[in-house]
Design a protein around this motif. Sequence first.
Motif, PDB file in Angstrom:
ATOM      1  N   GLN A 192     104.625  25.608  60.209  1.00 47.29           N
ATOM      2  CA  GLN A 192     105.431  24.144  59.850  1.00 47.29           C
ATOM      3  C   GLN A 192     105.068  23.212  60.740  1.00 47.29           C
ATOM      4  O   GLN A 192     105.004  21.773  60.334  1.00 47.29           O
ATOM      5  N   LEU A 193     104.941  23.358  62.210  1.00 45.78           N
ATOM      6  CA  LEU A 193     104.579  22.288  62.973  1.00 45.78           C
ATOM      7  C   LEU A 193     103.098  21.889  63.281  1.00 45.78           C
ATOM      8  O   LEU A 193     102.905  20.963  63.560  1.00 45.78           O
ATOM      9  N   PHE A 194     102.426  22.740  62.974  1.00 47.50           N
ATOM     10  CA  PHE A 194     100.823  22.656  63.283  1.00 47.50           C
ATOM     11  C   PHE A 194      99.920  22.582  62.208  1.00 47.50           C
ATOM     12  O   PHE A 194      98.893  21.904  62.290  1.00 47.50           O
ATOM     13  N   GLY A 195     100.553  23.102  61.061  1.00 42.95           N
ATOM     14  CA  GLY A 195      99.539  23.236  59.702  1.00 42.95           C
ATOM     15  C   GLY A 195      99.816  22.140  58.904  1.00 42.95           C
ATOM     16  O   GLY A 195     100.691  21.232  59.178  1.00 42.95           O
ATOM     17  N   SER A 196      98.960  22.003  57.780  1.00 47.43           N
ATOM     18  CA  SER A 196      98.966  20.927  56.870  1.00 47.43           C
ATOM     19  C   SER A 196      99.859  21.523  55.336  1.00 47.43           C
ATOM     20  O   SER A 196      99.309  22.727  54.987  1.00 47.43           O
ATOM     21  N   LEU A 197     100.569  20.654  54.815  1.00 44.39           N
ATOM     22  CA  LEU A 197     100.883  20.929  53.459  1.00 44.39           C
ATOM     23  C   LEU A 197     101.204  19.884  52.857  1.00 44.39           C
ATOM     24  O   LEU A 197     102.219  19.038  52.900  1.00 44.39           O
ATOM     25  N   VAL A 198     100.278  19.437  51.970  1.00 47.30           N
ATOM     26  CA  VAL A 198     100.133  18.014  51.167  1.00 47.30           C
ATOM     27  C   VAL A 198     100.284  18.200  49.806  1.00 47.30           C
ATOM     28  O   VAL A 198      99.594  19.041  49.335  1.00 47.30           O
ATOM     29  N   ILE A 199     101.276  17.367  49.261  1.00 47.09           N
ATOM     30  CA  ILE A 199     101.690  17.516  47.946  1.00 47.09           C
ATOM     31  C   ILE A 199     101.148  16.190  47.124  1.00 47.09           C
ATOM     32  O   ILE A 199     101.167  15.204  47.441  1.00 47.09           O
ATOM     33  N   ASP A 200     100.677  16.445  45.938  1.00 47.19           N
ATOM     34  CA  ASP A 200     100.494  15.329  45.174  1.00 47.19           C
ATOM     35  C   ASP A 200     101.897  15.152  43.933  1.00 47.19           C
ATOM     36  O   ASP A 200     101.850  16.068  43.196  1.00 47.19           O
ATOM     37  N   SER A 201     102.580  14.188  44.502  1.00 48.94           N
ATOM     38  CA  SER A 201     103.807  14.286  43.500  1.00 48.94           C
ATOM     39  C   SER A 201     103.609  13.114  42.531  1.00 48.94           C
ATOM     40  O   SER A 201     104.630  12.450  42.090  1.00 48.94           O
ATOM     41  N   GLY A 202     102.492  12.772  41.973  1.00 50.51           N
ATOM     42  CA  GLY A 202     102.165  11.615  41.089  1.00 50.51           C
ATOM     43  C   GLY A 202     102.577  11.959  39.639  1.00 50.51           C
ATOM     44  O   GLY A 202     103.170  10.788  39.139  1.00 50.51           O
ATOM     45  N   LYS A 203     103.021  13.137  39.309  1.00 54.13           N
ATOM     46  CA  LYS A 203     103.315  13.558  38.078  1.00 54.13           C
ATOM     47  C   LYS A 203     105.156  13.054  38.028  1.00 54.13           C
ATOM     48  O   LYS A 203     105.311  12.224  36.738  1.00 54.13           O
ATOM     49  N   ALA A 204     105.775  13.169  38.970  1.00 57.00           N
ATOM     50  CA  ALA A 204     107.140  12.764  38.969  1.00 57.00           C
ATOM     51  C   ALA A 204     107.008  11.208  38.707  1.00 57.00           C
ATOM     52  O   ALA A 204     108.114  10.467  38.056  1.00 57.00           O
TER      53      ALA A 204
END
Length: 318
Positions: free
Chosen positions: A273-285
């Motif tokens: 959670q602190l050092f990794g990446s988690l990237v979301i495409d929220s374009g649908k909403a």
Amino acid sequence: MQLVTGASGYIGGLLCNFLKARGYVVKGTGRSSIVPSRDFDYVCLDLENDPLDGVCFGVETIVHLAGRAHILNDKSKDPLSAFRRTNVDATLRLAREAMRNGVRRFIFISSIGVSATETRNSKISELTDSNPSTPYTLSKFEAEEALKELVKNSSMELVIIRPPLVYGGSAPGNFQRLLKIVQLGMPLPFVGANNQRSMIAADNFIDFIALCIRHPAAAGELFLVSDGMDVSTVDIVRTIASGMGRKPRLIYVPVRIIHAAAKLLGRENMFAQLFGSLVIDSGKARKLLDWAPPFSVTEALFKAGADYTALSSKKSRV
């Protein structure tokens, strides 16, 4: 009437008050018999075991937030079975009762962990294959699939939302721990973190849930939502500290050393959670529902820091 389960929790309580302030008739349920600062009708209810007769009577929409979430140092002999009892079986029990009472829409709050816990070269979206990797996220995925099958030939509409980390000045869990550490001025070894995280402020998340209650196009859809701008751990700490009126103590420690220490201490999830990446495409909403977060990530993180400081000061005076 709008029914919110998990109303004794952080998001549930905020959502109930938000809806009540906007003229909705709201009923909240939760396991706790004590709900601080509530301004809505509340029923103490165990969805796994208590009778559900009358719970859904007169209800138009259910927002199902209640569930068994991540538990540090889980003492259960069979964590997956424990998660399934709460997150799958109790959810279906409520959904069946909702269908019997003619509830129009059932909004299930799932988890971004159903999609992924980390991203490397591309964003995840609603089209990304599900990849639950923990007992918690597997139970959420199984609940999603079971709900879709349950409502297939019914008139009840299903909406599924997979949020990432929901944060705010009174948020529980790891975000609260981070707020406390920043406030205490402890050195934080995040300078070497070259990551990007998608998150969603509690105020933005509640605004989106409220939109899903009323928007016709939300029916039958899955949504991944975020603040819309991704930030690094360093950005998060600096903005929180700014909201607190403090200067953060950021230091450099090689990431490989921190990772090794996290493995040794059994804290690999926290490291991710602190050092990794988690990237979301929220374009649908944004496109389908024409939604835009009311607050930018910078505004919301600054506010989280300021709110935490105010809450801490209030507690110290009590």
